[in-house]
Scaffold this active site. Structure first.
Site, PDB file in Angstrom:
ATOM      1  CD  GLU A  36      -0.539  -4.876   2.751  1.00  7.89           C
ATOM      2  OE1 GLU A  36      -1.492  -4.214   2.280  1.00  7.89           O
ATOM      3  OE2 GLU A  36      -0.258  -4.869   3.962  1.00  7.89           O
ATOM      4  CE1 TYR A 119      -1.567   0.300   1.637  1.00  6.25           C
ATOM      5  CE2 TYR A 119      -1.775  -1.696   0.325  1.00  6.25           C
ATOM      6  CZ  TYR A 119      -1.806  -1.059   1.542  1.00  6.25           C
ATOM      7  OH  TYR A 119      -2.049  -1.774   2.669  1.00  6.25           O
ATOM      8  CG  ASP A 137      -5.209   2.463   3.038  1.00  5.86           C
ATOM      9  OD1 ASP A 137      -4.890   3.477   3.673  1.00  5.86           O
ATOM     10  OD2 ASP A 137      -5.892   1.547   3.524  1.00  5.86           O
TER      11      ASP A 137
END
Length: 340
Positions: A36, A119, A137
């Site tokens: 991520e 996020y 996102d």
DNA sequence: CATTCGTGGTA
DNA sequence: TTACCAAGAAT
């Protein structure tokens, strides 16, 4: 909107078409977290080789926590947004020392770590621990604003927070799969240009499709023009086949190595004073390079100058590739390979 | 809250 | 060529 049937349509589509990405082959929170971090503002295709190299070299959280920051920066070279790896390194060291090397499975604890924002917080907590938190996102913002004909500016934090809270009112208990399904939909169907509405699994729920306004969403205010900067870059060589480099500490690209870089109106005498070197007289530049960042543009004139001096800043040409250098400086360094 | 942080790809 | 975009966070 019937969110229950929306969720079913979305998830059944996702289970059928989802791509077999490397970070989907693991349940290790550390690996999911690393993916991520790499994926922020960076396309899947770009991330895959970096992710595979990192996992190969640093298979555990402890192994990356124990690595030197400069070696990590070298591994990150070319991926951009270099503060990401610096923050991630600090964060995993914190996890090792304060959480017994276990990634916190509590959202608020996890959000305290460097480089972990809304996020990544939502993505890791939902995918690794199946906690019911939205991961919003750019893909999700595009999908949601089109679904609901949301005219708000998606570059504003308030809009993002509001959409995240909205999603959390209806997202199912399969939180990780739902979040990934929303992103996958945005990446492969509900794309920025020429979305594939004809084959969209949630077309019947989409307000902008119904009203033929898909191309109006998402709304985002126009970005400012990039500022332009003009520099002279000096490849300073001595008679030991060494070149002068310094590690950036204040400006852009911190921690990366740079060749001496000065505004074009800086005199060569001034540079000799600053670097404490005696340089050969300046000839014409051997090349020009342009490098575009997100918010600025560098125009670089590249000069080669010689010196008889030696000090710790000089690196053997054969060792330059071992140091982390931005793409901008790699464009400069290639003149050594090509012309010298 | 607006700005700052890389790089590669696409129309 | 120019402008925008890609699994955003720190300041």
């Amino acid at each position: 909107m019937n969110y229950k049937s929306f969720n079913e349509s979305l998830l059944s589509w996702y289970y059928e078409v989802r791509r077999d990405l490397p970070w989907r082959q693991t349940n290790d929170p550390y690996k999911i977290w690393l993916s991520e971090v790499m994926l922020q503002q960076t396309q899947v295709k770009t991330v895959i080789p970096y992710y595979n190299r990192f996992i190969d070299k640093y298979p555990t959280l402890d192994s990356i926590a124990d690595e030197s920051s400069e070696n990590l920066l070298k591994e990150w070279e070319g991926l951009g947004y270099y503060n990401r790896i610096r923050n991630f390194h600090e964060a995993v060291k914190e996890v090792k020392s304060s959480y017994h090397s276990k990634v916190p499975d509590n959202l608020n604890e996890f959000l305290k770590l460097k480089g972990v924002g809304p996020y990544i917080g939502g993505a890791v907590q939902s995918i690794a621990f199946n906690h019911r938190v939205a991961a919003v996102d750019g893909n999700v913002l595009r999908v949601m604003t089109r679904l609901t004909e949301d005219d708000r500016d998606i570059s504003k934090q308030k809009t993002i927070t509001s959409i995240k809270e909205h999603i959390e009112t209806f997202m199912p208990i399969f939180a990780g799969d739902f979040n990934q399904a929303m992103m996958e939909l945005g990446a492969t169907v509900c794309t920025p240009r020429i979305p594939k509405c004809v084959t969209c699994p949630v077309q019947s729920y989409c307000e902008s499709f119904k009203n033929n306004t898909v191309n109006q969403y998402p709304f985002k205010k126009k970005s400012k023009a990039k500022k332009e900067y003009y520099y002279n870059i000096y490849l300073i060589l001595n008679d030991n086949n060494e070149v002068y480099l310094y590690k950036e500490t204040d400006d852009l690209l911190q921690g990366m190595y740079k060749f001496p870089k000065y505004d074009i109106d800086t005199s060569i005498e001034n540079i000799e004073d600053k670097l404490n070197l005696t340089l050969s007289s300046l000839t014409e530049p051997i090349g020009e390079e342009k490098h575009v960042f997100t918010h600025k543009v560098w125009y670089m004139n590249i000069y080669v100058v010689y010196t008889k001096d030696k000090n710790d800043h000089f690196v053997p040409l054969s060792n330059v590739r071992d140091l982390p250098m931005s793409v901008a400086m790699q464009k400069v360094y290639k003149y050594i390979d090509e012309t010298i």
